[in-house]
Design a protein around this motif. Structure first.
Motif, PDB file in Angstrom:
ATOM      1  N   ASP A  78       0.832  -1.211   0.000  1.00 42.41           N
ATOM      2  CA  ASP A  78       0.000   0.000   0.000  1.00 42.41           C
ATOM      3  C   ASP A  78       0.868   1.263   0.000  1.00 42.41           C
ATOM      4  O   ASP A  78       0.549   2.252  -0.677  1.00 42.41           O
ATOM      5  CB  ASP A  78      -0.930   0.003   1.216  1.00 42.41           C
ATOM      6  CG  ASP A  78      -2.012  -1.064   1.129  1.00 42.41           C
ATOM      7  OD1 ASP A  78      -2.256  -1.558   0.016  1.00 42.41           O
ATOM      8  OD2 ASP A  78      -2.606  -1.385   2.176  1.00 42.41           O
ATOM      9  N   VAL A  79       1.970   1.229   0.765  1.00 44.17           N
ATOM     10  CA  VAL A  79       2.895   2.375   0.794  1.00 44.17           C
ATOM     11  C   VAL A  79       3.488   2.606  -0.590  1.00 44.17           C
ATOM     12  O   VAL A  79       3.553   3.739  -1.088  1.00 44.17           O
ATOM     13  CB  VAL A  79       3.998   2.139   1.841  1.00 44.17           C
ATOM     14  CG1 VAL A  79       5.171   3.086   1.603  1.00 44.17           C
ATOM     15  CG2 VAL A  79       3.456   2.314   3.255  1.00 44.17           C
ATOM     16  N   LEU A  80       3.935   1.533  -1.233  1.00 43.56           N
ATOM     17  CA  LEU A  80       4.517   1.647  -2.570  1.00 43.56           C
ATOM     18  C   LEU A  80       3.502   2.157  -3.584  1.00 43.56           C
ATOM     19  O   LEU A  80       3.822   2.977  -4.463  1.00 43.56           O
ATOM     20  CB  LEU A  80       5.055   0.284  -3.024  1.00 43.56           C
ATOM     21  CG  LEU A  80       6.249  -0.281  -2.239  1.00 43.56           C
ATOM     22  CD1 LEU A  80       6.544  -1.714  -2.675  1.00 43.56           C
ATOM     23  CD2 LEU A  80       7.482   0.598  -2.430  1.00 43.56           C
ATOM     24  N   THR A  81       2.271   1.698  -3.432  1.00 42.46           N
ATOM     25  CA  THR A  81       1.209   2.155  -4.339  1.00 42.46           C
ATOM     26  C   THR A  81       0.977   3.652  -4.159  1.00 42.46           C
ATOM     27  O   THR A  81       0.816   4.399  -5.145  1.00 42.46           O
ATOM     28  CB  THR A  81      -0.094   1.376  -4.067  1.00 42.46           C
ATOM     29  OG1 THR A  81       0.144  -0.020  -4.265  1.00 42.46           O
ATOM     30  CG2 THR A  81      -1.210   1.835  -5.001  1.00 42.46           C
ATOM     31  N   GLY A  82       0.969   4.079  -2.894  1.00 45.81           N
ATOM     32  CA  GLY A  82       0.787   5.506  -2.624  1.00 45.81           C
ATOM     33  C   GLY A  82       1.922   6.347  -3.172  1.00 45.81           C
ATOM     34  O   GLY A  82       1.702   7.404  -3.790  1.00 45.81           O
ATOM     35  N   LEU A  83       3.158   5.891  -2.971  1.00 47.14           N
ATOM     36  CA  LEU A  83       4.319   6.623  -3.481  1.00 47.14           C
ATOM     37  C   LEU A  83       4.311   6.688  -5.004  1.00 47.14           C
ATOM     38  O   LEU A  83       4.679   7.708  -5.614  1.00 47.14           O
ATOM     39  CB  LEU A  83       5.611   5.966  -2.991  1.00 47.14           C
ATOM     40  CG  LEU A  83       5.905   6.067  -1.491  1.00 47.14           C
ATOM     41  CD1 LEU A  83       7.095   5.188  -1.112  1.00 47.14           C
ATOM     42  CD2 LEU A  83       6.187   7.530  -1.097  1.00 47.14           C
ATOM     43  N   SER A  84       3.862   5.618  -5.619  1.00 43.50           N
ATOM     44  CA  SER A  84       3.788   5.590  -7.078  1.00 43.50           C
ATOM     45  C   SER A  84       2.717   6.550  -7.586  1.00 43.50           C
ATOM     46  O   SER A  84       2.931   7.287  -8.560  1.00 43.50           O
ATOM     47  CB  SER A  84       3.499   4.162  -7.554  1.00 43.50           C
ATOM     48  OG  SER A  84       3.430   4.098  -8.953  1.00 43.50           O
ATOM     49  N   SER A  85       1.573   6.550  -6.907  1.00 47.01           N
ATOM     50  CA  SER A  85       0.481   7.450  -7.319  1.00 47.01           C
ATOM     51  C   SER A  85       0.884   8.913  -7.167  1.00 47.01           C
ATOM     52  O   SER A  85       0.477   9.771  -7.969  1.00 47.01           O
ATOM     53  CB  SER A  85      -0.768   7.165  -6.478  1.00 47.01           C
ATOM     54  OG  SER A  85      -1.213   5.843  -6.672  1.00 47.01           O
ATOM     55  N   GLU A  86       1.682   9.199  -6.138  1.00 50.47           N
ATOM     56  CA  GLU A  86       2.125  10.583  -5.900  1.00 50.47           C
ATOM     57  C   GLU A  86       3.248  11.002  -6.852  1.00 50.47           C
ATOM     58  O   GLU A  86       3.595  12.186  -6.914  1.00 50.47           O
ATOM     59  CB  GLU A  86       2.642  10.711  -4.456  1.00 50.47           C
ATOM     60  CG  GLU A  86       1.572  10.473  -3.392  1.00 50.47           C
ATOM     61  CD  GLU A  86       2.188  10.273  -2.005  1.00 50.47           C
ATOM     62  OE1 GLU A  86       3.432  10.426  -1.901  1.00 50.47           O
ATOM     63  OE2 GLU A  86       1.445   9.943  -1.070  1.00 50.47           O
ATOM     64  N   GLY A  87       3.823  10.029  -7.569  1.00 46.22           N
ATOM     65  CA  GLY A  87       4.929  10.341  -8.462  1.00 46.22           C
ATOM     66  C   GLY A  87       6.275  10.365  -7.770  1.00 46.22           C
ATOM     67  O   GLY A  87       7.285  10.732  -8.373  1.00 46.22           O
ATOM     68  N   ALA A  88       6.303   9.960  -6.490  1.00 45.29           N
ATOM     69  CA  ALA A  88       7.575   9.958  -5.761  1.00 45.29           C
ATOM     70  C   ALA A  88       8.501   8.852  -6.268  1.00 45.29           C
ATOM     71  O   ALA A  88       9.723   8.976  -6.199  1.00 45.29           O
ATOM     72  CB  ALA A  88       7.309   9.777  -4.269  1.00 45.29           C
ATOM     73  N   ILE A  89       7.918   7.750  -6.738  1.00 45.03           N
ATOM     74  CA  ILE A  89       8.707   6.678  -7.358  1.00 45.03           C
ATOM     75  C   ILE A  89       8.019   6.267  -8.654  1.00 45.03           C
ATOM     76  O   ILE A  89       6.796   6.431  -8.815  1.00 45.03           O
ATOM     77  CB  ILE A  89       8.835   5.445  -6.431  1.00 45.03           C
ATOM     78  CG1 ILE A  89       7.451   4.857  -6.096  1.00 45.03           C
ATOM     79  CG2 ILE A  89       9.602   5.783  -5.170  1.00 45.03           C
ATOM     80  CD1 ILE A  89       7.523   3.548  -5.331  1.00 45.03           C
ATOM     81  N   THR A  90       8.801   5.748  -9.584  1.00 40.77           N
ATOM     82  CA  THR A  90       8.259   5.261 -10.855  1.00 40.77           C
ATOM     83  C   THR A  90       8.746   3.833 -11.051  1.00 40.77           C
ATOM     84  O   THR A  90       9.957   3.581 -11.148  1.00 40.77           O
ATOM     85  CB  THR A  90       8.730   6.133 -12.028  1.00 40.77           C
ATOM     86  OG1 THR A  90       8.298   7.473 -11.811  1.00 40.77           O
ATOM     87  CG2 THR A  90       8.144   5.624 -13.338  1.00 40.77           C
ATOM     88  N   LEU A  91       7.815   2.912 -11.105  1.00 43.52           N
ATOM     89  CA  LEU A  91       8.141   1.501 -11.301  1.00 43.52           C
ATOM     90  C   LEU A  91       7.576   1.050 -12.638  1.00 43.52           C
ATOM     91  O   LEU A  91       6.354   0.900 -12.784  1.00 43.52           O
ATOM     92  CB  LEU A  91       7.554   0.661 -10.162  1.00 43.52           C
ATOM     93  CG  LEU A  91       8.126   0.938  -8.762  1.00 43.52           C
ATOM     94  CD1 LEU A  91       7.325   0.201  -7.699  1.00 43.52           C
ATOM     95  CD2 LEU A  91       9.595   0.511  -8.704  1.00 43.52           C
ATOM     96  N   PRO A  92       8.419   0.859 -13.651  1.00 40.56           N
ATOM     97  CA  PRO A  92       7.945   0.499 -14.990  1.00 40.56           C
ATOM     98  C   PRO A  92       7.082  -0.755 -15.017  1.00 40.56           C
ATOM     99  O   PRO A  92       6.146  -0.858 -15.809  1.00 40.56           O
ATOM    100  CB  PRO A  92       9.251   0.291 -15.775  1.00 40.56           C
ATOM    101  CG  PRO A  92      10.273   1.085 -15.041  1.00 40.56           C
ATOM    102  CD  PRO A  92       9.893   1.014 -13.603  1.00 40.56           C
TER     103      PRO A  92
END
Length: 555
Positions: free
Chosen positions: A12-26
């Motif tokens: 859930d944390v990773l999903t949130g960070l991805s949605s915020e644009g803080a991380i990008t996971l191809p």
């Protein structure tokens, strides 16, 4: 908080960070994250290397990635601390309250605790005994009766739809020799050359004649067939009774003879011909298994028209697949290493994926020692020690647990005295006594008027020993899932031993007494510890059940 719950929180944390644009996971956020128990409590309750796994994909430094996860994870309820170690390992500590909730969860789920859905949707056939109905089951069958049954149990606990199958080798010359041996015993004649010996033959013959005295008056050819078929019926029933007594139960008893009587062998081979891997040569029908790594092609029908055993094996596999099984697991003895390649090649010739649809496990030999000497001869069969005699001497629980706690592909030597003694040095006694201790503690609590509370304060389970025990209990579902996916039921046994040790350390800690002392009233902490004991009892009972071993309440 269980490892699975923490894994979900990290996802859930990773999903949130991805949605915020803080991380990008191809490749997107993974569905699960590995969470493990660190070896040292100094490194927290749980650890994950998710930052090391994903940082490169995200184009980031692992430690910088870990810092982002750390900041978000600290806002998750129940997470008390998150430390970054080395290049980006995350060491996570959870609050006593979050950890203590695990005990309530276990008690609430009861017998279903430990079950997962990791194999949900898979239909699996486990064939783990293949035997002639011509004599008692022996020591080799005994190991597979335990390991195969335990594999079936953990597969089912992991969500698979499992069918346990016994393959009856009821076709071939050995059946005629069996019938002739019974006939000779009934008529007082010498046992035929290559016939079956042992007291059980005389016993069976006597049972047959007592049930049908006129059988001895039949014409010779009819008499031989009658003895063969009646002996087959009785011996198979004895095998079934022995296995039931041994707590090993099969869903299907499949007759090799039925494949031929129903013409399934010929039909199955004709279906395979359409796959393009059968060919005729020298008047025989062959399967080109060398196309798929076998060391030589295999004959299916000899030039004299006789079907080979491999033809039966092939038709039997096709039959299983037509019954809708996604995966067919075979458990074979130590002398069957050569079967692995040919069975995988056979599945490939049938148009299947040998890495997906068939699995062959090879077991190693077992030796039973008594007074420093190997137990070899059976009083009943005259050849090798039987399952029935082993159960009589050792007991179902001790024998099952002792066979289940080792990998099946390792040779095994068991000493009768060691595996039957009532001592903490004996693993089955140690684990069963742990369960009985839990039961006694709960009985003592009931005598003081204590009962499991509907609600309790999980934060009261704050002692270091309680945290250790809770973390151990929380690992059980993961252990079961791993045992199922790897076909390693011995992992359950070793877990139970470790968990019992953790429980005993808690039990021996003066500060963790469950019952109030003297005239002290029952306090909330006593009730919380009662829930903890109930949780431990549940896990021990569930784990022993996966091994087919009883969980006694008194010892």
């Amino acid at each position: 908080m269980t490892p699975e719950q923490l894994s979900t929180a990290i996802v859930d944390v990773l999903t949130g960070l991805s949605s915020e644009g803080a991380i990008t996971l191809p490749d997107g956020v993974p569905a699960t994250v590995t969470v493990e128990r660190p070896r040292s409590k100094e490194h927290g309750d749980y650890a994950t290397n998710v930052a090391l796994q994903l940082a490169k994909k995200a184009g980031m430094n692992p430690r910088a990635f870990a810092e982002l996860v750390q900041a978000s994870l600290l806002r998750v309820d129940g997470v008390e601390a998150v430390d970054i170690a080395g290049p980006g390992f995350l060491n996570i500590s959870v609050s006593a309250e979050a950890q203590g909730v695990v005990a309530a969860q276990i008690v609430e789920e009861g017998a279903s605790y430990g079950r997962t859905a990791v194999l949900q949707g898979e239909r699996i056939n486990v064939e783990f005994i293949s035997a002639n109905p011509t004599g008692p089951l022996h020591l080799g069958h005994t190991r597979w009766a335990v390991v195969g049954d335990a594999i079936g149990r953990v597969l089912a606990a992991a969500g698979a739809e499992v069918t346990r199958e016994f393959y009856i080798n009821d076709r071939g010359n050995q059946m005629n020799l069996f019938g002739a041996s019974l006939e000779a015993a009934a008529l007082g004649r010498p046992t035929p050359e290559d016939g079956y010996h042992g007291a059980y033959i005389a016993d069976l013959a006597r049972e047959i004649v007592e049930a049908d005295p006129a059988i001895v008056e039949l014409p010779p050819e009819e008499r031989l067939v009658a003895f063969r078929e009646k002996g087959y019926e009785l011996q198979l029933r004895h095998q079934q009774e022995q296995l039931d007594r041994f707590n090993t139960h099969f869903d299907v008893w499949f007759s090799e003879r039925s494949l031929h009587d129903s013409n399934d062998v010929v039909t199955g081979l004709e279906k395979l011909r359409g796959q393009g891997h059968l060919f005729d040569a020298d008047g025989a029908l062959w399967m080109r298994t060398t196309d798929f790594g076998d060391d030589k092609d295999r004959v299916l029908i000899r030039s004299n028209g006789e079907l080979t055993y491999f033809a039966s094996d092939t038709a039997y596999y096709v039959n299983k697949r037509e019954r809708g099984f996604d995966r067919c697991i075979y458990l074979l003895g130590a002398d069957h290493h050569g079967y692995v390649g040919r069975l995988r090649a056979m599945a490939a010739c049938a148009g299947d994926d040998p890495d997906r649809n068939i699995e062959v496990l090879i077991g190693q030999l077992v030796k039973i020692m008594r007074d420093g000497e190997e137990v070899r001869l059976s009083k009943r069969s005259g050849e090798i020690v039987s399952l029935e005699e082993l159960v009589d001497e050792i007991g179902t629980d001790a024998l099952r647990y002792s066979l289940a706690r080792y990998p099946a592909d390792s040779p095994l030597v068991l000493d009768v005295a060691e595996i039957t003694k009532a001592s903490n040095d004996n693993p089955v006694y140690y684990v069963q006594y742990g369960h009985a201790r839990c039961c006694r503690m709960m009985e003592n609590a009931a005598e003081l008027g204590m009962s499991l509370p509907e609600e309790f304060d999980p934060s009261l389970l704050s002692h270091e020993r309680e945290g250790e025990l809770l973390r151990s209990l929380a690992e059980f579902p993961r252990v079961v899932a791993a045992a199922a996916e790897l076909r390693h039921p011995h992992r359950v046994a070793r877990y139970l031993e470790d968990m019992t040790s953790t429980f005993n350390r808690w039990y021996d800690t003066r500060e963790c007494r469950m019952l109030p002392q003297g005239d002290e009233p029952v306090a909330p902490v006593n009730e919380a510890r009662l829930v903890l004991v109930a949780a431990a009892r549940t896990v021990l009972a569930n784990g022993l059940d996966l091994l087919g071993v009883s969980a006694p309440e008194r010892m």
